[in-house]
Each structure stands twice: as structure tokens, then as C-alpha cells.
Design an enzyme around this catalytic site. Structure first.
Site, PDB file in Angstrom:
ATOM      1  N   ASP A  11       0.794  -1.119   0.009  1.00  0.00           N
ATOM      2  CA  ASP A  11       0.116   0.025   0.195  1.00  0.00           C
ATOM      3  C   ASP A  11       0.832   1.264  -0.132  1.00  0.00           C
ATOM      4  OD1 ASP A  11       1.045   0.019   2.590  1.00  0.00           O
ATOM      5  OD2 ASP A  11      -1.017   0.240   3.605  1.00  0.00           O
TER       6      ASP A  11
ATOM      7  N   CYS B 165      -2.111   3.532   6.012  1.00  0.00           N
ATOM      8  CA  CYS B 165      -1.659   2.776   7.162  1.00  0.00           C
ATOM      9  C   CYS B 165      -2.550   2.880   8.309  1.00  0.00           C
ATOM     10  CB  CYS B 165      -0.211   2.924   7.279  1.00  0.00           C
ATOM     11  SG  CYS B 165       0.983   2.612   5.920  1.00  0.00           S
TER      12      CYS B 165
END
Length: 375
Positions: free
Chosen positions: A226, A367
Site C-alpha cells: 500500500d 496505514c
């Protein structure tokens, strides 16, 4: 990710899996009920007792709350501080945690449509094992018992069915298109053996695309996907990119581009790859390094070290995209990345939030967020 508890694995394998029951992991762009976030406080990860990064968490939560409900979870001793700092429309709840990376410690939500895609939807959640990105031998802190309980606590609070999974997995290490395709990096996986089988069972995945490495310098998470590449929608992937051939990131991105250009998704479609420019290399300052305490088992911040800065670490919410920005020497790159995302998501409003303090802690906006799909 990838470590497996053998006894628990055998027990789970004997039960019908989420995929057997018709569940799948939806794309992040599908409608949300809301967003979950934690509240930072560790002095060995956030400088000056987290006072600076807490302001950035507030800015992220405030930006997302323009588009959908946000719930911020804090340890008991921080609930009142979080409530005082956050806007009224953001809900604050007490959920014990060791740190605030809810992409990795929160549940991975999955959905099932009765009668097929577009039908009445029910939501469940996968509760993975968590070991602080490496366990006692390589993890970022030595106690993660509270983090291990975050996913189950959230699912219990929501009254959502919980599927416990015996493998270590972080949500930031996977990215899906909602139609059976999953992106990950070999760097973030301890062992590929059986991992695809578990992804199929728990998330309804039909095809895994493995990129060799993640973003250069992303040592905290061992190259989570990510921070490097993500689906913008089915068939379209955004890839962190630099044209600077002297930057070690260039060859890593070029390898990934080669893999993606030769890949098809679970539906057999070739992938369109859009290059998302990186900011210039950003380094930890002496002041930033000195502000982080070094405790037993924690990772020190070293002045001069390059941080794993990337605009790929953005978050999609209902009607919006909330992206990292770094300011200063990166201001021009911030705007260039914003323009790319605005072109990729013309139906959404792109909001840039300054997030250097989050970056210093080892991640960014994606995150620290976890979406809960709408029912």
C-alpha cells in the site's frame, strides 16, 4: 506476513471458509459505512510524546469525516485528549492498542451479496494474527498483545461475524480490486507456501499478482504494497514512480512495471498502469531523530536516513480521496501527485493532508485507516 500456527490452521481449514460462504474482499472504492482509526501515543515511535503526529491524525480524521463517519479509538488514558482534539462529528471510543496502525491491526472486512453482485449485502470481518511486523526477532516492539485484540474488539462492537485466521497478515501488505485479484510484494511475505490458499479461503481471491519488492527504504513494514502500488479500480493500477535513474527506487519501480505490464487480472483483463510520481527523497532531520525515545525492542530513528515517502499511501472514502502531502521541498511534487489522482478519480474530491509526522513513524494515511463496507 505468512507465518502460520499449524494447530489453529488445521482447525480453521476444517470449517467452511468465508469464500465457501460467498464472501469476498471489496475494493476500497465501494461504499463505506465508515472509517476506523487509532490514536498515537508511543514515545518510541512518535516524537515528543506524539504531540505533533496527533495533530496530523486529527487532520486526517477531519478530512475523511467530510465524506463519511469516522471513529477514532484510543487507549483509556488518551480518550479525553482525543475527544478534546477531534471535531464533534468524529466519534471517539476506548479500544486498547499498542500502536495506531489500524490498517494492519484492524479487521479486514469482507462482504457477501445475496443473489450475486448488487444484491442485499452482509458484512463480516477477518481477524488475522499480528506480530508487530516481525515478532521477537525482527518486530518493531516487543509487546503487541493489545494490538492482537483490536480486530476482534471492533468486530464485536459492530456485531459483525468474525472469521479468525491463523496466519500473520497485515492489511497494508495486500490490495484488491474487489473482483478476485490481489496485489502484494514478495518482500512483505515470510513464505509464499500456502499463502495464496489462505487468501483464496479468507478473501475470495482468485489471482495473486506478486511484485518483487516494495518501496525503497520501507524497512519498517518490509515493503508493504500500500506504499507502492494499488488498484484505482478493476483493471487499473497506480504505481509509485521516479524517472531518476540514479535513484535506487527507479529499478524497483521498473521491475514492478514489467510484472504488471505482463499480467492480467482474475477476469483475464490486461492491466493499465498509471505512474504516480514520488516526492523527492525525504530524510529524517536531527531534530526529528532526537524527539523519538529509544526503548527496549524499539527501532531508533537516525538523522539522515531516507524515509519511505509515497503518494500511493492514500485512502479512498465515499466521494473523496485523502492523500499525503509533505510540503517544503516536496511541495511541487505534492501538487503533481494531486493532479494525477484528480484525473484518476474525477468523480471524487482529492484532499491533501500534511503527513510528514505520520511518515516519520513508518507509514502514512492508508496505514492508519481501515474502511468498513456499507451493508
Amino acid at each position: 506476513m505468512g507465518a502460520v500456527q499449524p494447530a489453529a490452521a488445521a482447525a480453521v481449514a476444517a470449517e467452511p471458509s468465508p469464500a465457501d460462504l460467498g464472501y469476498r474482499m471489496p475494493g476500497e472504492w465501494e461504499p463505506h459505512k465508515g472509517t476506523w482509526m487509532g490514536w498515537p501515543q508511543r514515545p518510541d515511535n512518535w516524537r515528543d510524546n506524539a504531540v505533533h503526529v496527533q495533530r496530523e491524525f486529527v487532520a486526517v480524521a477531519t478530512a475523511i469525516s467530510q465524506f463519511e463517519p469516522v471513529t477514532v479509538c484510543a487507549n483509556e488514558e488518551q480518550v479525553s485528549a482525543a475527544r478534546a482534539a477531534l471535531p464533534e462529528q468524529v466519534q471517539v471510543m476506548c479500544v486498547p492498542q499498542d500502536d495506531s496502525w489500524f490498517r494492519d491491526t484492524g479487521p479486514t472486512f469482507i462482504v457477501k451479496e445475496e443473489g450475486g453482485y448488487g444484491g442485499e449485502r452482509s458484512v463480516a470481518g477477518v481477524d488475522w494474527q499480528f506480530n508487530a511486523w516481525g515478532g521477537l526477532e525482527g518486530g518493531l516492539y516487543t509487546s503487541w498483545e493489545r494490538d492482537q485484540q483490536v480486530a476482534g474488539t471492533i468486530l464485536g462492537m459492530e456485531g459483525v461475524r468474525r472469521f479468525a485466521c491463523p496466519i500473520v497478515m497485515e492489511g497494508g501488505s495486500i490490495h484488491v480490486d474487489g473482483e478476485g485479484t490481489l496485489l502484494t510484494t514478495g518482500e512483505a511475505v515470510l513464505s509464499r507456501e500456502d499463502i495464496e490458499g489462505w487468501l483464496r479461503r479468507m478473501l475470495g481471491i482468485q489471482k495473486v499478482i506478486w511484485l518483487p519488492l516494495g518501496l525503497y527504504g520501507d524497512d519498517d513494514t518490509n515493503g508493504h504494497i500500500d506504499n507502492f502500488a494499488c488498484f484505482a479500480r478493476p483493471g487499473v493500477v497506480l504505481l509509485a514512480w521516479t524517472d531518476d535513474t540514479s535513484d535506487p527506487q527507479h529499478s524497483i519501480s521498473a521491475q514492478a512495471l514489467d510484472v504488471l505490464s505482463k499480467s492480467t487480472d482474475a477476469k483475464g483483463r490486461p492491466l493499465q498502469v498509471i505512474k504516480l510520481p514520488l516526492p523527492p527523497p525525504l530524510h529524517i532531520t536531527e531534530t526529528e531523530a532526537k524527539g523519538v525515545e529509544v526503548l527496549h525492542g524499539s527501532k531508533p530513528r537516525v538523522a539522515g536516513d531516507r524515509m519511505a515517502a509515497s503518494y500511493a499511501n492514500y485512502y479512498i472514502c465515499n466521494g473523496g480521496v485523502v492523500m499525503p502531502a509533505f510540503g517544503g521541498e516536496a511541495a511541487a511534487a505534492d501538487e503533481q501527485a494531486r493532479q494525477v489522482l484528480a484525473e484518476v478519480y474525477p468523480e471524487r474530491r482529492v484532499v491533501a493532508v500534511q503527513s510528514r509526522e505520520i511518515l516519520l513513524g513508518g507509514g502514512n494515511i492508508h496505514c492508519i485507516t481501515q474502511q468498513q463496507p456499507a451493508e
